[in-house]
Write a protein that holds these residues in place. Structure first.
Motif, PDB file in Angstrom:
ATOM      1  N   HIS A 126       0.854  -1.194   0.000  1.00  0.00           N
ATOM      2  CA  HIS A 126       0.000   0.000   0.000  1.00  0.00           C
ATOM      3  C   HIS A 126       0.892   1.248   0.000  1.00  0.00           C
ATOM      4  O   HIS A 126       1.197   1.781  -1.026  1.00  0.00           O
ATOM      5  CB  HIS A 126      -0.956  -0.023   1.192  1.00  0.00           C
ATOM      6  CG  HIS A 126      -2.025  -1.053   1.038  1.00  0.00           C
ATOM      7  ND1 HIS A 126      -1.835  -2.383   1.344  1.00  0.00           N
ATOM      8  CD2 HIS A 126      -3.287  -0.965   0.585  1.00  0.00           C
ATOM      9  CE1 HIS A 126      -2.934  -3.061   1.066  1.00  0.00           C
ATOM     10  NE2 HIS A 126      -3.848  -2.226   0.618  1.00  0.00           N
TER      11      HIS A 126
ATOM     12  N   ASP B  70      -1.712  -0.671  -3.839  1.00  0.00           N
ATOM     13  CA  ASP B  70      -3.137  -0.329  -3.927  1.00  0.00           C
ATOM     14  C   ASP B  70      -3.428   1.069  -3.400  1.00  0.00           C
ATOM     15  O   ASP B  70      -2.718   1.579  -2.517  1.00  0.00           O
ATOM     16  CB  ASP B  70      -3.970  -1.337  -3.119  1.00  0.00           C
ATOM     17  CG  ASP B  70      -4.181  -2.634  -3.893  1.00  0.00           C
ATOM     18  OD1 ASP B  70      -3.579  -2.807  -4.958  1.00  0.00           O
ATOM     19  OD2 ASP B  70      -4.960  -3.473  -3.398  1.00  0.00           O
ATOM     20  N   ASP B  71      -4.488   1.653  -3.901  1.00  0.00           N
ATOM     21  CA  ASP B  71      -5.132   2.901  -3.438  1.00  0.00           C
ATOM     22  C   ASP B  71      -4.575   4.153  -4.107  1.00  0.00           C
ATOM     23  O   ASP B  71      -5.324   5.047  -4.451  1.00  0.00           O
ATOM     24  CB  ASP B  71      -5.058   3.081  -1.906  1.00  0.00           C
ATOM     25  CG  ASP B  71      -5.610   1.883  -1.155  1.00  0.00           C
ATOM     26  OD1 ASP B  71      -6.524   1.219  -1.695  1.00  0.00           O
ATOM     27  OD2 ASP B  71      -5.133   1.587  -0.052  1.00  0.00           O
TER      28      ASP B  71
ATOM     29  N   HIS C 118      -9.121   0.601  -9.072  1.00  0.00           N
ATOM     30  CA  HIS C 118      -9.417   0.004  -7.763  1.00  0.00           C
ATOM     31  C   HIS C 118     -10.777   0.522  -7.285  1.00  0.00           C
ATOM     32  O   HIS C 118     -10.939   0.841  -6.128  1.00  0.00           O
ATOM     33  CB  HIS C 118      -8.286   0.483  -6.829  1.00  0.00           C
ATOM     34  CG  HIS C 118      -8.140  -0.251  -5.548  1.00  0.00           C
ATOM     35  ND1 HIS C 118      -8.232  -1.607  -5.414  1.00  0.00           N
ATOM     36  CD2 HIS C 118      -7.879   0.217  -4.288  1.00  0.00           C
ATOM     37  CE1 HIS C 118      -8.024  -1.940  -4.156  1.00  0.00           C
ATOM     38  NE2 HIS C 118      -7.828  -0.854  -3.446  1.00  0.00           N
TER      39      HIS C 118
ATOM     40  N   HIS D 133     -13.603   3.320  -3.665  1.00  0.00           N
ATOM     41  CA  HIS D 133     -13.149   2.299  -2.729  1.00  0.00           C
ATOM     42  C   HIS D 133     -14.229   1.822  -1.739  1.00  0.00           C
ATOM     43  O   HIS D 133     -13.992   1.735  -0.532  1.00  0.00           O
ATOM     44  CB  HIS D 133     -11.941   2.829  -1.945  1.00  0.00           C
ATOM     45  CG  HIS D 133     -11.018   1.749  -1.451  1.00  0.00           C
ATOM     46  ND1 HIS D 133     -11.382   0.847  -0.483  1.00  0.00           N
ATOM     47  CD2 HIS D 133      -9.756   1.433  -1.793  1.00  0.00           C
ATOM     48  CE1 HIS D 133     -10.372   0.035  -0.248  1.00  0.00           C
ATOM     49  NE2 HIS D 133      -9.371   0.357  -1.038  1.00  0.00           N
TER      50      HIS D 133
ATOM     51  N   PRO E  24     -11.219  -3.716  -4.003  1.00  0.00           N
ATOM     52  CA  PRO E  24     -10.869  -3.161  -2.691  1.00  0.00           C
ATOM     53  C   PRO E  24     -11.091  -4.221  -1.603  1.00  0.00           C
ATOM     54  O   PRO E  24     -12.100  -4.926  -1.638  1.00  0.00           O
ATOM     55  CB  PRO E  24     -11.867  -2.011  -2.495  1.00  0.00           C
ATOM     56  CG  PRO E  24     -12.427  -1.740  -3.844  1.00  0.00           C
ATOM     57  CD  PRO E  24     -12.365  -3.031  -4.609  1.00  0.00           C
TER      58      PRO E  24
ATOM     59  N   CYS F  31      -6.866  -3.677   3.513  1.00  0.00           N
ATOM     60  CA  CYS F  31      -6.798  -2.440   2.750  1.00  0.00           C
ATOM     61  C   CYS F  31      -5.708  -1.542   3.272  1.00  0.00           C
ATOM     62  O   CYS F  31      -4.970  -0.918   2.539  1.00  0.00           O
ATOM     63  CB  CYS F  31      -8.150  -1.755   2.887  1.00  0.00           C
ATOM     64  SG  CYS F  31      -8.193  -0.226   2.046  1.00  0.00           S
TER      65      CYS F  31
END
Ligand code: ZN
Length: 368
Positions: free
Chosen positions: A39, A91-92, A225, A229, A266, A361
């Protein structure tokens, strides 16, 4: 304590040669692809992780790796580098992927892919799983009423309780609008200064100029993504699921000027994805979609339920090395089996508090 035990076990596995043996075992079973899921790029020693990975794995761009995996006969006669292929994903879309990740990618010549949440890139808002915690930590008010309950914020226990209550509520939202409305009310009840502290910057979303610069570097590629989310399985309206899955791609394609082929769910465990989301991703025509189900990928893997190994920059590199070689799969499976025996998830959601759900997450516990 748990962290120290993990590092100790990983060190035993590494220095006994078992990790080398496991890497050899994966390599000899042809056509395996390892995909790691990070992340943030700060908060630990990412450079040390990457140096280890560069030495022992063949690092590829995501799409090149997927093409190689889906057409093994075309790539089967590859000679020379026989190391197992590995892909890095983040991710994110955190700002530190730009400040820290891009610099390392350039220096070490290691590509990675970011699964971006374009709604946040567009708005610049704090990610929803961080905002409640931030408001509770920074507000100067002594008392707040949220959803009819009064919290006395001069007491640390009450602050913790409020942070957890906000997180529970935003986690379990059944639509993005419901979550946004709740956060609007919380922002009013817990006013904070609009200025961003330097320590908060790394966790903010990327901006479009940074996204474009990263892609132009040639070291970073992008997938999507969702737009905002949500936890897709919790959305009650299937049309909203479809919108979340599709609009993000349209927006990213407009910014980048080329097709986007990859998607990451997600909080990508099956119970948080849901059947509607898998159907939506297939209907939207994504070539490859990625979960956070632990494991390696083979040519027989479902292209819309590909596996990734969750790692975190705050982990010791030995732990990351053990997880990447497949050891942690065994440990996590054992933990999962014992948890399921005690309480199957579907029968008792309360046993999965939001901070637990969000480990998929945002691996750092959200505490004020
Ligand atoms: Zn995410």
């Amino acid at each position: 304590m748990r962290k120290r035990i993990s590092t100790f076990i990983a060190a035993c596995l590494y220095y006994s040669g078992l990790i080398t043996l496991a890497r050899w075992w994966i390599r000899r079973s042809a056509h395996h692809l390892v995909i790691l899921n990070y992340h943030q790029a700060t908060g630990g020693d990412l450079r040390r992780h990457l140096l280890y990975l560069r030495r022992h794995y063949r690092i590829l761009h995501l799409e090149a790796a997927m093409e190689e995996l889906s057409m093994p006969s075309k790539h089967g006669k590859r000679v020379g580098d026989r190391r197992t292929p590995l892909v890095l994903t983040f991710d994110d879309g955190y700002y530190d992927n730009y400040t820290h990740g891009l610099a390392l990618a350039r220096e070490l010549q290691m590509p990675f892919t970011i699964f971006l949440t374009p709604g946040y890139t567009e708005s610049g808002d704090y990610f929803w799983w961080r905002e409640g915690n931030r408001l509770v930590s920074h507000t100067q008010v002594g008392e707040a009423t949220i959803e009819g309950r009064i919290y006395h914020l001069d007491r640390p226990k009450e602050r913790n309780r409020l942070a957890e209550a906000i997180l529970t509520r935003v986690c379990q939202a059944t639509s993005v609008a419901e979550r946004q409305e709740f956060l609007r009310v919380v922002r009013q009840a817990l006013p904070v200064s609009p200025s961003v502290a330097p320590e908060e910057k790394p966790a903010l979303p990327l901006k479009w100029a940074e996204v474009r610069e990263m892609e132009e570097s040639g070291w970073v590629s992008f997938g999507v993504h969702t737009m905002h989310h949500p936890i897709l399985a919790y959305l009650t309206d299937p049309t909203e699921v479809q919108r979340e899955v599709e609009e993000c791609r349209t927006m990213l394609e407009q910014q980048l000027g080329h097709p986007v082929r990859t998607f990451a769910y997600p909080i990508g465990q099956l119970q948080h994805i849901g059947d509607n989301a898998i159907r939506a991703v297939q209907k939207a025509g994504y070539e490859w979609a990625f979960t956070t189900l632990y494991g390696f990928n083979t040519p027989r893997s479902d292209p819309h339920l590909l596996r990734r190994i969750e790692v975190d920059v705050s982990q010791h590199w030995l732990v990351m090395a053990a997880e990447t070689a497949g050891f942690w799969g065994l440990f996590s499976r054992l933990r999962w089996i014992s948890a399921m025996r005690k309480a199957p998830y579907r029968e008792n959601k309360a046993l999965h508090p939001p901070s637990k759900i969000l480990e998929g997450c945002d691996p750092k516990p959200l505490r004020p």
